[in-house]
Design a protein around this motif. Structure first.
Motif, PDB file in Angstrom:
ATOM      1  N   TYR A   1       0.780  -1.081   0.087  1.00 52.22           N
ATOM      2  CA  TYR A   1      -0.091  -0.116   0.156  1.00 52.22           C
ATOM      3  C   TYR A   1       0.921   1.109  -0.104  1.00 52.22           C
ATOM      4  CZ  TYR A   1      -3.361  -3.440   1.341  1.00 52.22           C
ATOM      5  OH  TYR A   1      -4.019  -4.647   1.441  1.00 52.22           O
ATOM      6  N   ASP A   2       1.936   1.102   0.702  1.00 50.47           N
ATOM      7  CA  ASP A   2       2.861   2.446   0.696  1.00 50.47           C
ATOM      8  C   ASP A   2       3.439   2.539  -0.563  1.00 50.47           C
ATOM      9  OD1 ASP A   2       2.256   2.666   3.355  1.00 50.47           O
ATOM     10  OD2 ASP A   2       4.513   1.728   4.072  1.00 50.47           O
ATOM     11  N   TRP A   3       3.664   1.618  -1.280  1.00 50.50           N
ATOM     12  CA  TRP A   3       4.345   1.725  -2.726  1.00 50.50           C
ATOM     13  C   TRP A   3       3.395   2.228  -3.581  1.00 50.50           C
ATOM     14  CZ3 TRP A   3       3.370   0.723  -7.763  1.00 50.50           C
ATOM     15  CH2 TRP A   3       4.439   0.324  -8.812  1.00 50.50           C
ATOM     16  N   ILE A   4       1.902   2.075  -3.540  1.00 51.67           N
ATOM     17  CA  ILE A   4       1.006   2.636  -4.253  1.00 51.67           C
ATOM     18  C   ILE A   4       0.976   4.285  -4.068  1.00 51.67           C
ATOM     19  CG2 ILE A   4      -1.332   2.888  -4.510  1.00 51.67           C
ATOM     20  CD1 ILE A   4      -1.021   0.447  -6.064  1.00 51.67           C
TER      21      ILE A   4
ATOM     22  N   ALA B   1      -3.041   8.456   0.694  1.00 50.74           N
ATOM     23  CA  ALA B   1      -3.977   7.066   0.737  1.00 50.74           C
ATOM     24  C   ALA B   1      -5.481   7.734   1.196  1.00 50.74           C
ATOM     25  CB  ALA B   1      -3.521   6.351   2.296  1.00 50.74           C
ATOM     26  N   ASP B   2      -5.439   8.702   1.851  1.00 47.56           N
ATOM     27  CA  ASP B   2      -6.885   9.034   2.219  1.00 47.56           C
ATOM     28  C   ASP B   2      -7.489   9.582   0.858  1.00 47.56           C
ATOM     29  OD1 ASP B   2      -5.449  11.700   2.028  1.00 47.56           O
ATOM     30  OD2 ASP B   2      -6.187  12.291   3.949  1.00 47.56           O
TER      31      ASP B   2
ATOM     32  N   LEU C   1      -8.319  -0.014   4.466  1.00 45.30           N
ATOM     33  CA  LEU C   1      -8.982   0.748   5.258  1.00 45.30           C
ATOM     34  C   LEU C   1      -7.943   1.128   6.640  1.00 45.30           C
ATOM     35  CD1 LEU C   1     -12.631  -0.334   5.400  1.00 45.30           C
ATOM     36  CD2 LEU C   1     -11.656   1.775   4.684  1.00 45.30           C
ATOM     37  N   LYS C   2      -7.266  -0.069   6.797  1.00 46.58           N
ATOM     38  CA  LYS C   2      -6.238  -0.059   7.866  1.00 46.58           C
ATOM     39  C   LYS C   2      -5.239   0.795   8.005  1.00 46.58           C
ATOM     40  CE  LYS C   2      -3.276  -3.139  10.493  1.00 46.58           C
ATOM     41  NZ  LYS C   2      -2.513  -4.576  10.701  1.00 46.58           N
TER      42      LYS C   2
ATOM     43  N   GLY D   1      -5.296   3.700   5.881  1.00 47.87           N
ATOM     44  CA  GLY D   1      -5.883   5.032   5.486  1.00 47.87           C
ATOM     45  C   GLY D   1      -6.355   5.237   4.185  1.00 47.87           C
ATOM     46  N   PHE D   2      -6.654   4.296   3.442  1.00 46.48           N
ATOM     47  CA  PHE D   2      -7.298   4.312   2.096  1.00 46.48           C
ATOM     48  C   PHE D   2      -8.833   4.242   2.321  1.00 46.48           C
ATOM     49  CE2 PHE D   2      -3.317   2.617   1.091  1.00 46.48           C
ATOM     50  CZ  PHE D   2      -2.977   3.045  -0.080  1.00 46.48           C
ATOM     51  N   ARG D   3      -9.496   4.849   1.383  1.00 43.09           N
ATOM     52  CA  ARG D   3     -10.859   4.805   1.085  1.00 43.09           C
ATOM     53  C   ARG D   3     -10.855   3.308   0.278  1.00 43.09           C
ATOM     54  NH1 ARG D   3     -12.239   9.666  -2.228  1.00 43.09           N
ATOM     55  NH2 ARG D   3     -14.103   8.327  -2.596  1.00 43.09           N
ATOM     56  N   ALA D   4     -12.135   2.477   0.771  1.00 44.05           N
ATOM     57  CA  ALA D   4     -12.103   1.350   0.026  1.00 44.05           C
ATOM     58  C   ALA D   4     -13.492   0.776  -0.062  1.00 44.05           C
ATOM     59  CB  ALA D   4     -11.477   0.207   1.019  1.00 44.05           C
ATOM     60  N   LEU D   5     -13.653  -0.096  -1.131  1.00 42.58           N
ATOM     61  CA  LEU D   5     -15.154  -0.652  -1.372  1.00 42.58           C
ATOM     62  C   LEU D   5     -14.636  -2.267  -1.765  1.00 42.58           C
ATOM     63  CD1 LEU D   5     -16.679   1.903  -3.694  1.00 42.58           C
ATOM     64  CD2 LEU D   5     -17.486   1.423  -1.352  1.00 42.58           C
ATOM     65  N   HIS D   6     -15.473  -3.030  -1.276  1.00 43.25           N
ATOM     66  CA  HIS D   6     -15.309  -4.569  -1.438  1.00 43.25           C
ATOM     67  C   HIS D   6     -16.172  -4.927  -2.662  1.00 43.25           C
ATOM     68  CE1 HIS D   6     -15.718  -8.694   0.229  1.00 43.25           C
ATOM     69  NE2 HIS D   6     -14.723  -8.681  -0.878  1.00 43.25           N
ATOM     70  N   LEU D   7     -15.658  -5.228  -3.673  1.00 47.31           N
ATOM     71  CA  LEU D   7     -16.541  -5.861  -4.993  1.00 47.31           C
ATOM     72  C   LEU D   7     -16.842  -7.086  -4.667  1.00 47.31           C
ATOM     73  CD1 LEU D   7     -17.417  -5.200  -7.808  1.00 47.31           C
ATOM     74  CD2 LEU D   7     -15.054  -5.978  -8.496  1.00 47.31           C
TER      75      LEU D   7
END
Length: 156
Positions: free
Chosen positions: A99-102, A110-111, A128-129, A131-137
């Motif tokens: 995630y840090d790489w992204i 991230a936010d 989510l853990k 700090g990103f926003r996320a949706l589960h498909l």
């Protein structure tokens, strides 16, 4: 999935030397699986619509090396995707490093990044853990809190 090597080379490094017939069978089974991979119908239209709005896109996937070439074949070459494949970046979801790489490669905090994927832990809870926003498909199920049933739903 964090090593950028073909499976024969990886097996040899691990001191595993299966019979030639077994390697041939493994190769055939991998090629058969790779040949069967396709995109869902909503993927290309959704990516195209997002690109037309100027949104930066990334693909982040836990994959072994043979699958990377299939990603290149399935996604249009003109699409400017940040490519974060676990075997190339030497980290897997849900490890923080991927995630840090992204964030580092995209230059987007991230936010301010929406992470979407079909694996609850790796694509929803992990982001989510960190700090990103996320949706589960979750395809073929009605959407509920934090989920979508189709990638196209993010365009609404």
């Amino acid at each position: 999935m964090t090593v950028n090597k073909e499976y024969e080379e990886l097996l040899a490094e691990l001191g595993i030397f299966p019979p030639a017939a077994m390697l041939t069978q493994l190769h055939c089974e991998i090629q058969e699986e790779l040949g069967s991979l396709t995109l869902f119908d909503d993927v290309l239209p959704t990516l195209s619509a997002l690109l037309h709005t100027g949104i930066r896109l990334a693909i982040c996937s836990n994959l072994a090396k043979p699958y990377g070439a299939v990603i290149d074949e399935l996604l249009p070459q003109h699409v400017d995707l940040i490519r974060c494949l676990s075997y190339e970046v030497e980290a897997i979801k849900p490890e923080r490093e991927i995630y840090d790489w992204i964030v580092r490669e995209s230059g987007i905090p991230a936010d301010q990044t929406l992470f979407i994927g079909d694996t609850r832990l790796a694509d929803y809870e992990g982001p989510l853990k960190y700090g990103f926003r996320a949706l589960h498909l979750v395809r073929h199920q009605p959407p509920r809190g934090g989920t979508i049933a189709s990638l196209a739903e993010i365009l609404d």
